[in-house]
Design a protein around this motif. Structure first.
Motif, short mmCIF file in Angstrom:
data_model
loop_
_atom_site.label_atom_id
_atom_site.label_comp_id
_atom_site.label_asym_id
_atom_site.label_seq_id
_atom_site.Cartn_x
_atom_site.Cartn_y
_atom_site.Cartn_z
N ILE A 11 92.11 -97.01 -64.53
CA ILE A 11 91.39 -95.96 -63.43
C ILE A 11 90.44 -96.92 -62.87
CG2 ILE A 11 89.91 -93.88 -63.47
CD1 ILE A 11 90.96 -92.95 -65.93
N ALA A 12 90.48 -96.92 -61.55
CA ALA A 12 89.41 -97.52 -60.77
C ALA A 12 89.12 -96.72 -59.63
CB ALA A 12 89.91 -98.99 -60.15
N SER A 13 88.35 -95.80 -59.80
CA SER A 13 88.25 -94.46 -59.00
C SER A 13 88.22 -95.19 -57.50
CB SER A 13 86.75 -93.86 -59.16
OG SER A 13 86.72 -92.69 -58.16
N PRO A 14 88.91 -94.56 -56.61
CA PRO A 14 89.71 -93.13 -56.69
C PRO A 14 91.15 -93.21 -57.18
CG PRO A 14 89.72 -93.58 -54.28
CD PRO A 14 89.01 -94.66 -55.21
N LEU A 15 91.50 -94.57 -57.70
CA LEU A 15 92.92 -94.84 -58.06
C LEU A 15 93.09 -94.75 -59.55
CD1 LEU A 15 94.12 -97.65 -55.56
CD2 LEU A 15 94.05 -95.21 -55.14
N MET A 16 94.31 -94.57 -59.91
CA MET A 16 94.53 -94.42 -61.21
C MET A 16 96.05 -95.12 -61.56
SD MET A 16 94.08 -91.23 -63.49
CE MET A 16 95.85 -90.40 -63.18
N PHE A 57 91.85 -86.68 -56.50
CA PHE A 57 90.85 -85.98 -55.27
C PHE A 57 89.62 -85.66 -55.66
CE2 PHE A 57 95.33 -84.59 -54.17
CZ PHE A 57 95.33 -84.98 -52.63
N GLU A 58 89.13 -85.93 -56.90
CA GLU A 58 88.03 -85.50 -57.46
C GLU A 58 87.38 -86.76 -57.98
OE1 GLU A 58 88.40 -81.29 -59.14
OE2 GLU A 58 90.12 -82.31 -58.24
N SER A 59 86.19 -86.81 -58.80
CA SER A 59 85.69 -87.91 -59.55
C SER A 59 86.36 -88.30 -60.55
CB SER A 59 84.36 -87.56 -59.88
OG SER A 59 84.17 -87.10 -61.03
N ALA A 60 86.35 -89.54 -61.03
CA ALA A 60 87.01 -90.07 -62.16
C ALA A 60 86.01 -89.72 -63.43
CB ALA A 60 87.42 -91.47 -62.12
N GLN A 61 84.96 -89.41 -63.20
CA GLN A 61 84.08 -89.09 -64.24
C GLN A 61 84.78 -88.27 -65.56
OE1 GLN A 61 80.50 -87.14 -63.37
NE2 GLN A 61 79.26 -88.91 -64.39
N GLY A 185 82.45 -83.08 -45.39
CA GLY A 185 81.41 -84.09 -45.68
C GLY A 185 80.13 -83.71 -45.08
N ILE A 186 79.61 -82.70 -44.45
CA ILE A 186 78.52 -82.32 -43.64
C ILE A 186 77.63 -81.64 -44.87
CG2 ILE A 186 79.45 -82.40 -41.68
CD1 ILE A 186 79.25 -79.21 -41.70
N ALA A 214 78.53 -82.60 -48.17
CA ALA A 214 78.34 -83.92 -48.79
C ALA A 214 78.32 -84.31 -50.19
CB ALA A 214 76.66 -84.46 -47.96
N ASN A 215 77.86 -83.46 -50.78
CA ASN A 215 77.90 -83.69 -52.28
C ASN A 215 79.17 -83.26 -52.94
OD1 ASN A 215 77.74 -81.02 -52.10
ND2 ASN A 215 76.07 -80.84 -53.73
N ASP A 216 80.18 -82.90 -52.44
CA ASP A 216 81.44 -82.84 -52.86
C ASP A 216 82.27 -84.22 -52.89
OD1 ASP A 216 81.24 -79.99 -53.44
OD2 ASP A 216 81.59 -79.63 -51.52
N PRO A 217 83.17 -84.11 -53.86
CA PRO A 217 84.06 -85.67 -53.79
C PRO A 217 84.33 -86.21 -52.51
CG PRO A 217 84.89 -84.16 -55.39
CD PRO A 217 83.80 -83.43 -54.64
N ALA A 218 84.28 -87.41 -52.09
CA ALA A 218 84.74 -87.97 -50.92
C ALA A 218 86.06 -87.98 -50.59
CB ALA A 218 84.09 -89.31 -50.66
N VAL A 219 86.71 -88.20 -51.58
CA VAL A 219 88.09 -88.04 -51.67
C VAL A 219 88.95 -86.95 -51.22
CG1 VAL A 219 88.89 -90.27 -52.70
CG2 VAL A 219 88.61 -88.32 -54.22
N GLU A 220 88.34 -85.79 -51.71
CA GLU A 220 88.71 -84.57 -51.52
C GLU A 220 88.77 -84.35 -49.84
OE1 GLU A 220 86.97 -81.48 -53.99
OE2 GLU A 220 86.95 -80.35 -52.14
N ARG A 221 87.93 -85.14 -49.07
CA ARG A 221 87.92 -84.94 -47.79
C ARG A 221 89.06 -85.39 -47.10
NH1 ARG A 221 81.98 -87.59 -48.10
NH2 ARG A 221 81.37 -85.80 -49.22
#
Lengths: 458, 589
Positions: A11-16, A57-61, A185-186, A214-221
């Protein structure tokens, strides 16, 4: 029978990377189940043999290699669509976040859409009156057009977009109208500004909001504009509505794309953006339009902030090559207190010629439009010269042009965010201003038009 | 011959078990039978670029090779049609699959049911060689389609059909030297990446009349020549391309919309059937073939679209026609190359473009030219190639513009500052050039006398001088100039506004014949010479510049085709009279 894999290798966010997969296909949607039972979504970017590269699409956390499970769902990402979406608020992936019930799907649509057959398109030609002179008079918007607003940080693009959404109408008709608003992302505040404006005018009941803040996951954008456009396509081409899509801010979208591209270790193009940025943006923007034999239409107003106000930055540059014109906001005009600060000369609507003239606006529209542009351009040149050499260096004609440029900015451009001018008012104001100039300089207008419309000296 | 997929990454698919396939073979991929082309082979695995969206493909799916390279079908039915990048007819696809383009749609490029009236030209017993005309079909009201003996077939005609036939019907049989009998249908296939053969190539010597004043008079292009139109967005590239497609005096126009807007293709589709060719009054669409790979269509097919277009152009050239290929935009084509190159993990050259970018571009433009066609009758045809270039940020130092400039002979540089001032066509007269001037000058002189080229030289000189004078004006103001220099500035302004500016959306102005261009330039320059004379005689400068006749000069380009000569003569007479009056008034009257 859907298989579950516990073979996440890396896992290397955002890839897996998932190994030992079978029957996984490109672009397929996947679901990751964390040990806690929480679910996240991902899609397949590449498969080679039994090894799949997927994008989260979301964080890898919280995902761990040993316990997390992956399921592939056998189809690309879809959106459940229905007319009940109007008046609702969704997150960037298309899930309701307003506390209301889930959407009872009328259909499930692939969010990537399909390219429109050019032979099936209908050419946009219906004039939309936005009530903003610089748009109606000079950069006319037509139904089915994609006309972005090029802005900069700190410029009032939101106010202009909201004004357009509020005032836009097609002359003499009463069809169903809908707004699809994609917040990409606004900030919460900017998003609230729009939603409050829709609420205030009652448009909210006809609006679908997709919100990736802006605080939602960037990749979801990366999914958000696609989800929004899928909803818009459904409303326009299956339900026959006239849909206005506002997407803000495309710059954030492109940055998310760059993030994923960098993670994939792709050869970067200009400024680190992927080489396919053009194609990718085109698959969004080209979804605007009209189709033959269909009542509805998608008119698109994407908003982007130009980094350092630089129009040659890849995002505005590539956007300009795809969209049918652009409305550019100017920091200089904004400082002068001109509202909306539309920089008229570099702004452009490519489709204006088909949307104006007899039967649409008025016969003198094309001529006066060209004349105003040319005169303003010359006036600005004259003013520039004046600042270097002083007023005495200008010829008599140039002095008039300089005066024209000032008046034009003060009266024509600066109309405020609440004034809703009809096209006739806009055209008449144009003539009023042209009166400043010597008549022999009005070369772009046919003499009979001048005879008919130029206000007489009293 | 079939293999199985081992890897899918966007439009790139790798399949193994294809040892017997050839590089450049067309393959069918997966259960939906998507169309692809083999790019590279390693061992028995092949890298394939797929021309359609690959979503849903995975390892294990079947790949079949057709054993044939990427080809187009050439025959009646191409004109008045719109194709995608790999020659699938879009109207028929729409009838099959609805408003959107779905995958794996298989439609024959040429309609198999439509009957054409075949009129034989060859007779049984004739000896024929490749390129000889077997017969003709009136394809559209504007174009007579010649059915030719395909390349590689030679011998004695045994039979020729006549009357109504579909394209697949055998319309002639030819027996070659070895006694083999070739059954020839009305169409032929040709691989798109290979240039069609011809007997001999010539240096272009005839101009292509575009009806656009800045092009025809200042920077002309020859039939069989090459040109590039670079410009940032909003500078009017597409309008220039559309104008050329509409008004060029060629027989056939191939318009390739490569990675551009869908609405622009729709515009052409809707507008061209309405517009009439100024030469024969036929609808323009009757001589046009459209190739559309809009920016939302699969990127791999974009790469193919350019070749599809130029191959069709060569085929019409072989009939002896003058053909123009308009590619909008070659930058998108180059980007498609770059994208595939990246996926193939090739070592990138400049800005990520593959190292072979320049040679590919050169190959494309080199397919233009004036040729003596194959066949015994020595007919000549030409292909003129005009490519739009969309440099990022309008900066032509980037690789695609630079590679293009090294090849093309005509360069119409579009300028955003002109576009902002709504000076259209926004072709910059200082940075544009045409290397055909010397070869074309004799033609202009023969048709219109010495005056045409003299006027051109003078106009260019004035424009050049204006740009130098402008520097001075910017520093010290207009008053510092001598009256003669002020006049140069005035004339230059008149050349720019009254001659170069041309409104594509006004019927009277959209097209200018050579004669009208000549006379109009004459009129503009006449003002210059009369005033120069008057200034020497001590006339008042301001008065000269504001004589009423100038307003008429400003509107002269709108004059009707039928009466413009009379009009211009009148304006000239008025100008003379008014200047005389100013001279008579003296320095301060």
């Amino acid at each position: 029978m859907i298989k579950e894999y516990k073979t996440i290798r890396e896992i290397a966010s955002p890839l897996m990377i998932v190994e030992h997969v079978e029957g996984v296909t490109y672009d397929e949607l996947g679901e990751i189940e964390l040990p806690s039972g929480q679910k996240r979504r991902c899609k397949v970017l590449e498969v080679e043999g039994d090894r799949a590269v997927v994008q989260l699409f979301e964080s890898a956390q919280g995902i761990n290699l040993a316990e997390s499970k992956v399921r592939f769902l056998g189809h690309p990402q879809q959106l459940a669509v229905s007319e009940d979406m109007l008046g609702r608020v969704f997150n960037g992936m298309g899930e309701p976040i307003d506390g209301g019930p889930a959407i009872l799907a009328d259909a499930h649509k692939d969010i990537n859409g399909l390219p429109m057959n050019p032979a099936a398109r209908a050419y946009p030609a219906e004039f939309i009156q936005t009530g903003v002179s610089t748009i109606d008079g000079l950069n006319t918007l037509v139904r089915g057009q994609k006309l972005p607003i090029f802005s900069g940080s700190g410029l009032p693009h939101a106010a202009l977009a909201a004004q357009i959404a509020r005032q836009a109408k097609v002359l003499g008709d009463n069809e169903t109208f809908a707004v699809v608003f994609a917040a990409i992302g606004i900030t919460f505040e900017e998003s609230e500004y729009f939603i409050n404006d829709f609420r205030r005018t009652g448009a909210i009941d006809r609006t679908v909001v997709f919100s990736n803040l802006a605080n939602d996951p960037a990749v979801e954008r990366i999914a958000t504009p696609r989800v929004a456009l899928t909803a818009a396509e459904y409303l326009a081409f299956e339900k026959g509505m006239q849909v206005l899509v506002i997407m803000t801010d495309i710059t954030n979208y492109a940055e998310a794309l760059r993030e994923v591209s960098a993670a994939k270790k792709e050869v970067p193009g200009r400024r680190g953006y992927p080489g396919y940025l053009y194609t990718d943006l085109a698959t969004l923007y080209e979804r605007a339009g009209r189709r033959q034999g269909k009542k509805g239409s998608i008119t698109m107003i994407p908003i982007l902030t130009m980094p350092e106000d630089d129009k040659t930055h890849p995002i505005p540059d590539l956007t300009g090559y795809i969209t049918e014109g652009q409305i550019i906001l100017s920091r200089e005009l904004h400082r002068k207190g001109i509202v909306p600060p539309v920089d008229v000369l570099p702004s452009l609507s490519r489709l204006k010629d088909k949307g104006i003239g007899v039967g649409k606006t008025r016969e003198d529209h094309a001529g006066t439009m060209n004349q105003l542009f040319a005169a303003y351009s010359r006036g600005k040149d004259a003013k520039e010269l004046m600042t270097i050499l002083g007023e005495a260096a200008l010829s008599e004609d140039d002095k008039l042009f300089a005066k024209f440029a000032d008046e034009f900015e003060r009266r024509y451009v600066s109309q405020g965010n609440t004034t809703n001018r009809s096209i006739i008012e806009t055209l008449d104001l144009g003539w009023e201003l042209l009166k400043i100039l010597p008549r022999r300089e009005l070369k772009r207008i046919k003499p009979e038009m001048i005879e008919k419309y130029l206000p007489k000296e009293d | 011959m079939s293999g199985t997929i081992t890897k899918v990454s966007g439009p790139l698919v790798v399949a193994e078990g294809l040892a017997d396939a050839n590089v450049s073979d067309v393959v069918r991929v997966g259960s939906q039978r998507l169309i692809g082309e083999i790019l590279n082979m390693t061992g028995d695995s092949a890298s394939i670029q797929v021309y359609e969206e690959t979503s849903g493909l995975g390892p294990g799916a079947v790949v079949e090779t057709t054993g044939m390279p990427m080809s187009v079908e050439l025959g009646p039915g191409m004109l008045d049609n719109i194709y995608d990048g790999i020659q699938r007819p879009l109207p028929e696809m729409r009838a099959l699959t609805g408003d959107c383009i779905t995958r794996g749609t298989d439609v024959a490029p040429l309609n198999r049911e439509k009957k054409w009236d075949f009129v034989p030209v060859a007779k049984p017993g004739d000896q024929v060689i490749p390129g000889d005309v077997l017969g003709t079909v009136q394809e559209t009201s504007a174009i007579l389609h010649k059915i030719m003996v395909p390349y590689g077939v030679e011998g004695e005609v045994l039979s020729v059909a006549s009357g109504e036939h579909v394209v697949t019907d055998v319309i002639a049989t030819v027996k070659d030297k070895k006694g083999k009998i070739h059954e020839l249908p009305m169409f032929q296939r040709w691989p798109v990446r290979i240039a069609r053969p011809y007997t001999r190539k010539y240096v272009p010597s005839r101009p292509m009349n575009s009806g656009q004043r800045i092009i025809d008079t200042l920077f002309p292009i020859a039939k069989g020549g090459t040109a590039a139109v670079p410009g940032p967005f909003g500078s009017g590239k597409t309008v220039v391309q559309h104008q050329l497609a509409k008004w060029s005096d060629v027989d056939i126009v191939i318009y390739i919309g490569c990675g551009e807007r869908g609405n622009e293709m729709t515009d052409v589709l809707m507008e061209f059937p309405e517009l009439k060719d100024p030469r024969n009054g036929e609808p323009l669409m009757k001589r046009t073939v459209l190739i559309a790979n809009t920016s939302d269509m699969p990127v791999a097919a974009r790469e193919a679209s350019i070749y599809t277009g130029i191959t069709i152009a060569e085929y019409f050239r072989d009939m002896g026609y003058d053909v123009a290929v308009l590619a909008d935009s070659t930058s998108r084509w180059a980007e498609a190359l770059r994208e595939m190159s990246g996926r193939l993990e090739e070592m990138p050259g400049e800005e990520g473009y593959p190292a072979y970018l320049a040679s590919r571009l050169a190959q494309f433009y080199e397919r233009a030219g004036v040729v003596e066609c194959l066949g015994a009758d020595d007919r000549q045809g030409s292909v003129t190639a005009i490519g739009a270039v969309s440099p990022p940020g309008g900066d032509i130092s980037e690789p695609v513009s630079q590679a293009t400039m090294r090849i093309v002979k005509v360069f119409w540089a579009l300028d955003s500052s002109l576009a902002y001032a709504r000076h259209f066509p926004a072709i910059n007269w200082l940075t544009s050039y045409s290397l055909y001037l010397d070869t074309l000058a004799p033609w202009y002189t023969k048709e219109f006398g010495e005056g045409y080229m003299k006027n051109r030289t003078k106009a260019m000189h004035i424009l050049q001088e204006e740009s130098e004078l402008q520097e001075i004006v910017r520093l010290v103001g207009q008053d510092a100039l001598s009256p003669a220099d002020r006049l140069t500035m005035e004339t230059a302004k008149s050349i720019r506004e009254d001659f170069l500016q041309q409104n594509a959306f006004v019927d009277e102005d959209a097209y200018s014949s050579y004669l009208k261009q000549y006379k109009l330039m004459d009129l503009v320059l006449r003002f210059d010479s009369l005033c120069r004379d008057a200034l020497q005689k001590g006339a008042n400068m301001e008065k000269l510049f504001t004589i009423p006749a100038r307003e008429r000069v400003g509107r002269a380009k709108m004059a009707d085709v039928k009466v413009f000569e009379k009009d211009y003569a009148e304006i000239e007479a008025q100008m003379k009279r008014e200047i005389e009056e100013v001279i008579a008034g003296g320095e301060d009257a």
